[in-house]
Design an enzyme around this catalytic site. Structure first.
Site, PDB file in Angstrom:
ATOM      1  N   GLU A   1       0.935  -1.131  -0.143  1.00 12.48           N
ATOM      2  CA  GLU A   1       0.131  -0.203  -0.136  1.00 12.48           C
ATOM      3  C   GLU A   1       0.745   1.306   0.055  1.00 12.48           C
ATOM      4  O   GLU A   1       1.989   1.329   0.609  1.00 12.48           O
ATOM      5  CB  GLU A   1      -0.861   0.144   1.319  1.00 12.48           C
ATOM      6  CG  GLU A   1      -1.949  -1.215   1.375  1.00 12.48           C
ATOM      7  CD  GLU A   1      -2.738  -1.065   2.368  1.00 12.48           C
ATOM      8  OE1 GLU A   1      -2.277  -0.434   3.426  1.00 12.48           O
ATOM      9  OE2 GLU A   1      -3.646  -1.717   2.561  1.00 12.48           O
TER      10      GLU A   1
ATOM     11  N   CYS B   1      -1.215   6.131  10.233  1.00 13.48           N
ATOM     12  CA  CYS B   1       0.049   5.589  10.811  1.00 13.48           C
ATOM     13  C   CYS B   1      -0.045   4.283  11.454  1.00 13.48           C
ATOM     14  O   CYS B   1      -0.815   4.272  12.347  1.00 13.48           O
ATOM     15  CB  CYS B   1       0.614   6.741  11.504  1.00 13.48           C
ATOM     16  SG  CYS B   1       2.245   6.253  12.027  1.00 13.48           S
TER      17      CYS B   1
END
EC number: 2.1.1.192
Length: 413
Positions: A121, A386
């Site tokens: 990703e 994150c």
């Protein structure tokens, strides 16, 4: 700074036999050399190997990265014979996009299928502050999965599969720029290259994987990000984040002057051994020495700082005492500290620190003279925040023993 170049490591592609408007595809049975991700020196060597002048490398690099052209027939300042030769022997193919999501806050996420069927990703995060002049930051992956097993990171829970090639790394940036030339649901094959513009302004090597454990492809990719013939990003706009592969930090300091971020997350060895297990191999004393070398010793007249990344875990690393320990640890190291609210994931053993606790922690750092920011969570509605880059893949908690045992050899190679 070293100018030594690694030997050409070609990325051989097998692609189907159909030809599209902008991406020329070739016969499955015919292996071609992917020019995407080759540095200018590597590409010059490639042209010499096929009997062509090395200056052609500059022309081709400009077509690929400044115009977004992947079809050699559209590279009109190349001779017809050279275009034919390249079409027969080479290709420019970014990794295949199999899924994309756009968040309500403007964040974009792509899932790529790379050679062998693995998924990675990458995430693009636009600034929401008008003072930042339209900054768009791309968070790039360097490996399929990660072997470091940081206890608070969901990406590590899928284990490690393999390194990405330079083509697969740089292809993430190529696709992100191409996405601004198409509608959300349109194919990248429909890019209008006459309108091509490189919209990504910043790159952070903070996606899946530990960049310094895939050193050469990562460095080659960053060279192209910095090259005026390719993306032309400034050194301060390309950031490499490491959990602390100390030998490679020294090597990077001699070779490429990019911004450095350290995934620290703990101010003492006992706690960091638990949160970031590579600390058992390279404890904080060694890590801080490598960071100071990067800032002070290589080019002391060039003002630099290190970004310290610190995820805030409730009751684990967020006390006032931890903040004071962090101040003492950093000492005179020019640092910007980025406090990161923890992003929960299934079966996580941690909770996010409260906003009050994060701000109290931040105040201690600020009062000690450090620039301290609290990261705004972006893209969490599409699992792009994150620590959430786990990919749409099966959980692979049984990590490769062979990989773990080979880390030492790779670090010192």
């Amino acid at each position: 700074m070293s100018t030594a170049q690694s030997p050409i490591q070609t990325d051989v592609q097998h692609v189907p036999a159909k030809t599209t408007k902008s991406i020329k595809l070739v016969d499955e049975a015919q292996a071609k050399t992917n020019l995407l991700g080759m540095t200018q020196a590597q590409l010059a060597d490639y042209f010499k190997s096929i009997g062509e002048k090395p200056f052609r490398s500059t022309q081709v690099i400009k077509w690929i990265y400044q115009q977004g052209v992947t079809d050699f027939e559209q590279m009109t300042n190349l001779s017809k014979s050279l275009r034919d030769k390249l079409s027969a022997n080479a290709c420019v193919i970014p990794p295949k996009v199999i899924h994309r999501q756009y968040s309500d806050d403007g964040t974009r996420k792509w899932v790529f299928e790379v050679t062998g069927g693995s998924l990675v990703e990458t995430v693009l995060i636009p600034a929401d502050d008008s003072k930042l002049n339209g900054r768009k930051t791309l968070c790039v992956s360097s490996q399929v999965g990660c072997a470091l097993d940081c206890s608070f990171c969901s990406t590590g829970k899928q284990g490690f599969e393999r390194d990405l090639t330079a083509a697969e790394i740089l292809g993430q940036l190529w696709v992100a720029n191409a996405s601004y030339m198409t509608d959300e649901n349109d194919s990248l094959e429909n890019v209008d290259h006459s309108l091509w513009e490189n919209n990504v302004t910043n790159v952070v090597m903070m996606g899946m994987g530990e960049p310094l454990l895939n050193y050469r492809p990562v460095v080659s990719s960053m060279e192209l990000m910095l090259s005026d013939h390719a993306y032309g990003l400034s050194k301060r706009r390309v950031t490499l984040s490491t959990s602390g592969v100390v030998p490679k930090m020294y090597e990077l300091a001699q070779e490429l002057d990019v911004a450095l971020a350290i995934s620290l997350h703990a101010p003492n060895d006992e706690l960091r051994n638990e949160l970031v297990p590579i600390n058992k191999k390279y404890p904080l004393e060694q890590l801080m020495a490598a960071a100071r070398n990067y800032v002070f010793d290589v080019n002391p007249r060039h003002k630099k700082h290190v970004t310290i990344e610190y995820v805030m875990l409730d009751g684990v690393n967020d006390s006032n005492e931890h903040a004071e320990q962090l101040v003492a640890l950093l000492g005179n190291l020019p640092s910007k500290i980025n406090l990161i609210p923890f992003n929960p994931f299934p079966h996580a053993n941690y909770d996010k620190s409260s906003n009050n606790r994060i701000h109290a922690f931040s105040n201690i750092l600020s009062e000690a003279g450090f620039v301290c920011t609290i990261r705004q969570t972006r893209g969490d509605d599409i699992d792009a925040a994150c620590g959430q880059l786990v990919g749409q893949v099966a959980d692979r908690t049984r990590r490769s023993a062979a990989w773990q045992q080979s880390i030492k050899d790779r670090e010192n190679s």
